[in-house]
Design an enzyme around this catalytic site. Structure first.
Site, PDB file in Angstrom:
ATOM      1  N   ASP A  42      46.307  43.301  38.474  1.00 44.61           N
ATOM      2  CA  ASP A  42      46.298  44.015  37.335  1.00 44.61           C
ATOM      3  C   ASP A  42      46.347  45.543  36.768  1.00 44.61           C
ATOM      4  OD1 ASP A  42      43.574  44.219  37.772  1.00 44.61           O
ATOM      5  OD2 ASP A  42      42.737  43.441  36.217  1.00 44.61           O
ATOM      6  N   GLU A 179      38.509  48.493  48.027  1.00 42.32           N
ATOM      7  CA  GLU A 179      39.052  49.707  46.949  1.00 42.32           C
ATOM      8  C   GLU A 179      37.965  51.050  47.642  1.00 42.32           C
ATOM      9  OE1 GLU A 179      40.983  49.049  43.904  1.00 42.32           O
ATOM     10  OE2 GLU A 179      41.435  51.181  43.400  1.00 42.32           O
TER      11      GLU A 179
END
Ligand code: KIV
Length: 270
Positions: A42, A179
């Protein structure tokens, strides 16, 4: 089959090279360059649409880009992000939306967060949908997290991320994407869980790495409404095109660097 190949690579300690992809031309090129997993992220809200973050991306857009990527490949594994609003509030709605992304061509869907999301992931897995859990810095929570910040720096925050990874692993999650977490924490998680770990800003010890293609090519300069001169690339990115003569060779160089563990280097890690 493609997801089985990823599992077999993990079992044989072969590093997995993942790259974002949003269309069939780059899908074809990336597969030919040896990329193992194409992530229809996204992040397209930022790198294609010019938005500040990923919060405006819709299911329809994720389906469209997944179909475009699927059209360009032969057998590469496709992972698609479930956009914000498509899975967090109701696990049955999450299942309906995950099925739409699989029908569009995804082999596996990615959801962000641990905690309550463990139950959602379990529901998807119980219904035959392979799932990746995105932990650490989760872009869909950028506002709550106070911006693009490294996660897991304190003992308490590191323990929470580890706990979420273990909880996801216990329900049979296929992959965990980490992340912007300290390399030492990512290493500990990778050594602790059975699921395959993929890192971005998480050090070299994850089972694989992911980059956003625009970062790999050095062409992302921030949101459309901001000056390129006001943008600073995150530490974990690397412009592979700077030392190569074509997009194809830059992507191949990224794959090679992931496989031989020269990327990420210490300078790309926390
Ligand atoms: O959307 C995306 O591209 C991602 C990567 C940053 C891992 O989730």
């Amino acid at each position: 089959m493609s997801l089985k190949k990823i599992q077999s690579m993990h079992a044989h300690a072969e590093k997995i090279a993942m790259l974002t992809c949003y269309d069939s031309s780059f899908a074809k090129l990336s597969e030919a360059a040896g990329v193992d997993v194409l992530l229809v992220g996204d992040s397209l809200g930022m790198v294609l649409q010019g938005a500040e973050n990923t919060l405006s991306v819709t299911m329809e857009e994720m389906e469209y880009h997944t179909k475009s990527v699927a059209a360009g490949i032969k057998s590469c594994c496709i992972m698609t992000d479930m956009p914000i609003g498509s899975y967090e509030h109701d696990k049955d709605i999450a299942l309906i939306n995950a099925k739409k992304l699989i029908a569009a061509g995804a082999d596996i869907v990615k959801i962000e967060g641990g905690g309550k999301m463990v139950e959602t992931a379990q529901h998807l897995i119980n219904n035959g949908i392979p799932v990746c859990a995105h932990l650490g810095f989760t872009p869909q929570s950028v506002v709550q997290l106070g911006g693009y910040r490294i996660q897991g720096k304190t003992d308490e925050s590191a323990q929470n991320i580890l706990k979420d990874a273990v909880a996801m692993d216990n329900i049979g999650i296929n992959l965990v994407l980490l992340e912007m977490v300290p390399a030492a924490l990512a290493k500990l998680i990778t050594e602790t869980i059975n699921a395959t770990t993929i890192g971005i800003g998480a050090g070299v010890d994850c089972d694989g790495q992911v980059l956003v293609i625009q970062d790999l090519l050095g062409i992302y300069t921030g949101p459309a409404n901001k000056l390129p001169s006001d943008f600073k690339s995150p530490r974990f990115t690397k412009n592979f095109l700077a030392e190569n003569t074509s997009i194809q060779t830059a992507v191949s160089a990224y794959v090679k660097a992931v496989k031989n563990k020269t990327f990420p280097a210490l300078e790309h890690s926390y």
